[in-house]
Design a protein around this motif. Structure first.
Motif, short mmCIF file in Angstrom:
data_model
loop_
_atom_site.label_atom_id
_atom_site.label_comp_id
_atom_site.label_asym_id
_atom_site.label_seq_id
_atom_site.Cartn_x
_atom_site.Cartn_y
_atom_site.Cartn_z
N VAL A 126 64.78 65.93 34.62
CA VAL A 126 65.78 64.85 34.80
C VAL A 126 67.09 65.33 34.57
O VAL A 126 67.61 66.37 33.89
CB VAL A 126 64.93 64.68 32.93
N PHE A 127 68.13 64.44 35.15
CA PHE A 127 69.26 64.72 35.07
C PHE A 127 69.75 62.97 34.09
O PHE A 127 70.27 62.19 34.60
CB PHE A 127 69.77 64.30 36.02
N VAL A 135 77.66 65.00 33.64
CA VAL A 135 75.97 65.10 33.72
C VAL A 135 76.19 65.06 31.99
O VAL A 135 76.76 65.79 31.46
CB VAL A 135 75.72 66.70 34.13
N LYS A 136 75.02 64.97 31.53
CA LYS A 136 74.65 64.30 29.68
C LYS A 136 73.74 65.57 29.37
O LYS A 136 73.55 65.87 27.96
CB LYS A 136 75.38 62.80 29.50
N LEU A 137 72.82 65.21 30.66
CA LEU A 137 71.70 65.87 29.95
C LEU A 137 71.10 67.01 31.27
O LEU A 137 70.97 66.39 31.91
CB LEU A 137 70.51 65.15 29.41
N VAL A 138 70.69 68.19 31.19
CA VAL A 138 69.94 68.74 32.25
C VAL A 138 69.13 69.28 31.94
O VAL A 138 69.38 70.48 31.09
CB VAL A 138 70.77 69.48 33.22
N GLU A 139 67.43 68.94 32.29
CA GLU A 139 66.27 69.86 31.47
C GLU A 139 65.36 69.84 32.92
O GLU A 139 65.19 68.50 33.99
CB GLU A 139 65.75 68.97 31.21
N ASN A 151 61.83 62.80 23.25
CA ASN A 151 62.29 62.10 22.34
C ASN A 151 63.83 63.13 22.57
O ASN A 151 64.98 62.14 22.06
CB ASN A 151 62.53 63.64 20.96
N GLU A 152 64.02 64.12 23.42
CA GLU A 152 65.31 64.67 24.01
C GLU A 152 66.73 63.52 24.95
O GLU A 152 67.39 63.18 24.73
CB GLU A 152 65.80 65.86 24.46
N VAL A 153 65.22 62.87 26.10
CA VAL A 153 65.75 62.30 26.36
C VAL A 153 66.44 60.74 26.22
O VAL A 153 67.38 60.39 26.10
CB VAL A 153 65.04 61.40 28.03
N ASN A 158 70.64 57.24 23.91
CA ASN A 158 70.47 56.63 22.91
C ASN A 158 72.30 56.47 22.83
O ASN A 158 72.91 55.78 22.07
CB ASN A 158 70.24 55.85 21.26
N GLU A 159 72.88 57.84 22.65
CA GLU A 159 74.61 58.35 22.80
C GLU A 159 76.09 57.64 23.80
O GLU A 159 76.43 56.99 23.00
CB GLU A 159 74.14 59.73 22.50
#
Length: 165
Positions: A126-127, A135-139, A151-153, A158-159
């Motif tokens: 997930v990006f 990039v705000k999140l990488v999993e 939950n993290e995504v 939301n942020e």
């Protein structure tokens, strides 16, 4: 107890704060698009195959959860040809996700560290990328059957929504 399979991925993975590299990929009409041309907040989820029942069942659940985020674009990526994606994805009735194919150029695999050598496929990942391609999140899910951390995504989405207001 069965040992979890861990796969070998390519290159250096992306990290939070990186700028998404220039990636050319095919849309569901087999036309090339530059991911930098998408000037919205977006979520890219890569999967090994649209034909994997367990993974697509999870994607169907995410499709329902993500339907409320109308200001975010959601993309589902595999390195299967577009015609295979259409055949495998036709019965899934996904409304939130747009399909992208990394089959021809393998740019997504190359530049995101998602290519799995052992199965010649993409790892589940997930990006979350903002409108400026940061990039705000990488999993990365090296165990392909691990569930995506919803939950993290949703927290990061939301942020991004709050930052836009």
């Amino acid at each position: 107890m069965q040992k979890k399979q861990i796969y070998t991925r390519n290159l250096e993975p992306l990290t939070v704060g990186n700028r998404l590299p220039n990636i050319i990929i095919n849309d569901n009409r087999e036309e090339e698009i530059d991911l930098h041309s998408i000037k919205k907040n977006k979520v890219y989820i890569s999967v090994p195959s649209f034909g994997n029942h367990a993974i697509m069942k999870e994607i169907a659940k995410l499709d329902i959860i993500f339907a409320d985020f109308e200001d975010i674009d959601f993309y589902l990526i595999s390195n299967e040809p577009v015609y295979t994606q259409k055949r495998l994805g036709s019965g899934k009735k996904l409304k939130t996700f747009k399909f992208l194919s990394d089959f021809k150029l393998r740019n997504f695999a190359r530049y995101t560290g998602t290519y799995i050598y052992e199965i010649s496929s993409l790892v589940k990942s997930v990006f979350i990328v903002d409108a400026n391609d940061e990039v705000k999140l990488v999993e990365y899910y090296d165990d392909l059957y691990s569930n995506i951390d919803v939950n993290e995504v949703t927290k990061i989405i939301n942020e991004l929504k709050e930052a836009a207001y």
